[in-house]
Motif scaffolding. Structure first.
Motif, PDB file in Angstrom:
ATOM      1  N   GLU A  62     -14.879  63.452 -12.471  1.00  0.00           N
ATOM      2  CA  GLU A  62     -16.191  62.859 -12.214  1.00  0.00           C
ATOM      3  C   GLU A  62     -17.095  62.986 -13.435  1.00  0.00           C
ATOM      4  N   ARG A  66     -18.712  59.838 -15.600  1.00  0.00           N
ATOM      5  CA  ARG A  66     -20.164  59.710 -15.817  1.00  0.00           C
ATOM      6  C   ARG A  66     -20.487  59.545 -17.306  1.00  0.00           C
ATOM      7  N   GLU A  67     -19.857  60.375 -18.130  1.00  0.00           N
ATOM      8  CA  GLU A  67     -20.162  60.321 -19.564  1.00  0.00           C
ATOM      9  C   GLU A  67     -19.633  59.040 -20.197  1.00  0.00           C
ATOM     10  N   SER A  69     -19.488  56.164 -18.652  1.00  0.00           N
ATOM     11  CA  SER A  69     -20.446  55.139 -18.233  1.00  0.00           C
ATOM     12  C   SER A  69     -21.724  55.220 -19.058  1.00  0.00           C
ATOM     13  N   THR A  70     -22.188  56.440 -19.323  1.00  0.00           N
ATOM     14  CA  THR A  70     -23.380  56.615 -20.156  1.00  0.00           C
ATOM     15  C   THR A  70     -23.134  56.121 -21.576  1.00  0.00           C
ATOM     16  N   CYS A 114     -26.678  57.046 -14.141  1.00  0.00           N
ATOM     17  CA  CYS A 114     -25.251  57.391 -14.227  1.00  0.00           C
ATOM     18  C   CYS A 114     -24.993  58.866 -13.914  1.00  0.00           C
ATOM     19  N   GLN A 115     -26.016  59.703 -14.018  1.00  0.00           N
ATOM     20  CA  GLN A 115     -25.839  61.133 -13.783  1.00  0.00           C
ATOM     21  C   GLN A 115     -26.125  61.537 -12.336  1.00  0.00           C
ATOM     22  N   LEU A 120     -22.315  57.735  -8.723  1.00  0.00           N
ATOM     23  CA  LEU A 120     -20.923  58.164  -8.581  1.00  0.00           C
ATOM     24  C   LEU A 120     -20.869  59.342  -7.610  1.00  0.00           C
ATOM     25  N   TYR A 137     -17.694  55.123  -6.289  1.00  0.00           N
ATOM     26  CA  TYR A 137     -19.073  54.769  -6.605  1.00  0.00           C
ATOM     27  C   TYR A 137     -19.936  54.760  -5.349  1.00  0.00           C
TER      28      TYR A 137
END
Length: 472
Positions: A62, A66-67, A69-70, A114-115, A120, A137
């Motif tokens: 996870e 997230r990272e 996506s960022t 995103c975080q 997510l 998601y």
């Protein structure tokens, strides 16, 4: 390390090395600095992919998703900063960031989203080896994120296209190479999605996925870091010419091979296959030279509207002028008009030596006139022409690591509104200087133009000597 992570680690190393190489080419230039930032963002995305592939728990997977996506959101922001750094290379980072305040605000908001758990909820570790984790998601979060990425790319394409029409010279070429890099990355992604998946299967085609960003970065790095930058239209002509040549030769090889197999009427015979391959190779080898010329002419017809230097026609016209003119004044006038027409500029100055250095002889002006250009031998431009014996292109000086000599040359030529300085050499001595203003089309003085002008200046040096002898 598995089959998916090894290519990712290689891509990370290549991307970081590429970013540092471009930065070291000219650390003080904004576009070089921004490319390093872009390389760090891409490397962050690749590291996130690596962490996702090696994740053993849902929490670590996870975090990696997230990272990643960022990093994708930061990637769009950095592409916009790269656009502004190319257009406004002389301004400060504070002004560039101020002009990107909307991008900064939206990027910060999406990165913060995103975080959160709303974006997510978690991730599932698949049972297959070397498979990516499956993200879970929040309701509509993936669609919202995809819509933002799509709209961001559309906004960037529109902005780059608008700036491409408004800029000239090296700025236009650099922006063009960024767009070419994007097209190359998309083409690579489609190749991976359809061709490699079909022939290699998804398990093996995933090895090449990280390298699509490397292709994108390589194209941009060339446009930013290389000194002898190529015009985008010339690059397209060469790519299309070689693509047409490759397709023709492949079709010819296959056709000859098939005809020989049919003629021998023994498709299962090993000798028939060998004879067919040898015959096809011989025919292809003999057809390569004429096919190359045909493919280049076909590619040039696709860019018929692009203004380019006709080297043969210019050489022929110049040779007639140099052979027929007897007076120095008429010689310089007609030569300058021919050069101006060939490279499409409205500013040509020719300086010849006198007792103090070099004095403007074309356009003609009265001695002592304030509009008559004089350059002494201790000035930076003359010294560099004598020592380097290479054309001085202002756009190229801006791209390389700055030196005290280069800065003096650039300031002098900028003050004269000159884009190129060319030495006229006779018997290994600097016998004159030709100065050209910017091209009216906004194009740069590329390698093709520089080489052609060097040949023309060599012929001019001989003609000047003949005119001086005729005068005496």
């Amino acid at each position: 390390m598995n089959s998916a992570t090894a290519p990712t680690l290689i891509a990370i190393a290549l991307q970081l090395g590429l970013g540092l190489t471009v930065f070291q080419a000219n650390p003080k230039r904004k576009s070089n600095q921004c490319f390093l930032i872009l390389s760090l963002v891409i490397s962050t995305w690749l590291v996130s992919l690596y962490l996702a592939f090696v994740a053993r728990t849902p929490d670590s997977a996870e975090f990696a998703i997230r990272e990643a996506s960022t990093a994708g959101v930061l990637y769009l922001l950095t592409l916009n900063l790269l656009r502004l750094s190319i257009r406004r290379n002389s301004t400060s980072w504070r002004n560039i960031l101020s002009d990107s305040r909307i991008w900064l605000f939206v990027t910060a908001a999406v990165a913060a989203l995103c975080q959160t758990k709303a974006f997510l909820k978690g991730a599932v570790i698949p049972s297959q080896t070397a498979a990516a984790p499956i993200p879970i998601y929040g309701p509509g979060a993936d669609k919202l994120y995809a819509a933002y990425i799509a709209l961001g790319f559309v906004a960037l394409i529109v902005s780059y296209g608008r700036d491409l029409r408004r800029t000239i010279g090296g700025e236009r070429a650099e922006l063009g190479f960024v767009l070419i890099g994007g097209i190359a990355a998309m083409a690579t992604a489609l190749l991976l999605a359809f061709v490699l998946d079909y022939f290699l299967g998804p398990a093996h085609s995933i090895w090449f996925a990280p390298f699509r960003m490397i292709i994108f970065s390589l194209v941009i790095a060339y446009g930013i870091a290389t000194r002898k930058i190529m015009e985008v239209s010339l690059l397209f002509r060469r790519v299309i010419a070689y693509a047409l040549l490759a397709l023709y030769l492949l079709a010819l090889y296959a056709g000859v091979w098939w005809l020989v197999i049919v003629a021998l009427r023994s498709p299962s015979s090993q000798n028939a296959h060998s004879i067919a391959h040898v015959t096809a190779a011989i025919v292809t080898a003999f057809a390569m030279a004429p096919a190359r010329g045909i493919s280049q002419r076909l590619a040039e017809r696709l860019f018929i509207s692009a203004k380019q230097l006709d080297f043969r026609a210019t050489m022929s016209k110049t040779a007639k002028i140099l052979a027929s003119v007897t007076t120095l004044r008429d010689l310089l006038s007609r030569f300058a008009e021919t050069v101006a027409e060939a490279v499409n500029t409205d500013r040509v100055l020719i300086l010849l030596p006198d007792k103090h250095g070099f004095t403007q002889q074309y356009p003609p002006s009265e001695a002592g006139s304030r509009y008559r250009l004089e350059m002494t031998r201790d000035q930076a431009t003359i010294m560099q022409l004598e020592t380097e014996r290479e054309p001085i292109v202002v756009e190229e000086l801006r791209r390389v690591r700055p030196t005290a000599q280069g800065q003096r040359v650039m300031r002098q030529l900028d003050s004269l509104q000159i884009a190129l300085a060319m030495g006229i050499f006779a018997r290994d001595q600097l016998a004159g200087v030709m100065l050209l203003g910017p091209r009216k089309t906004g194009q740069i003085y590329g390698t093709v133009e520089q080489n052609a002008l060097q040949v023309l200046c060599g012929q001019l040096a001989v003609a000047i000597e003949n005119a001086e002898l005729f005068k005496t």
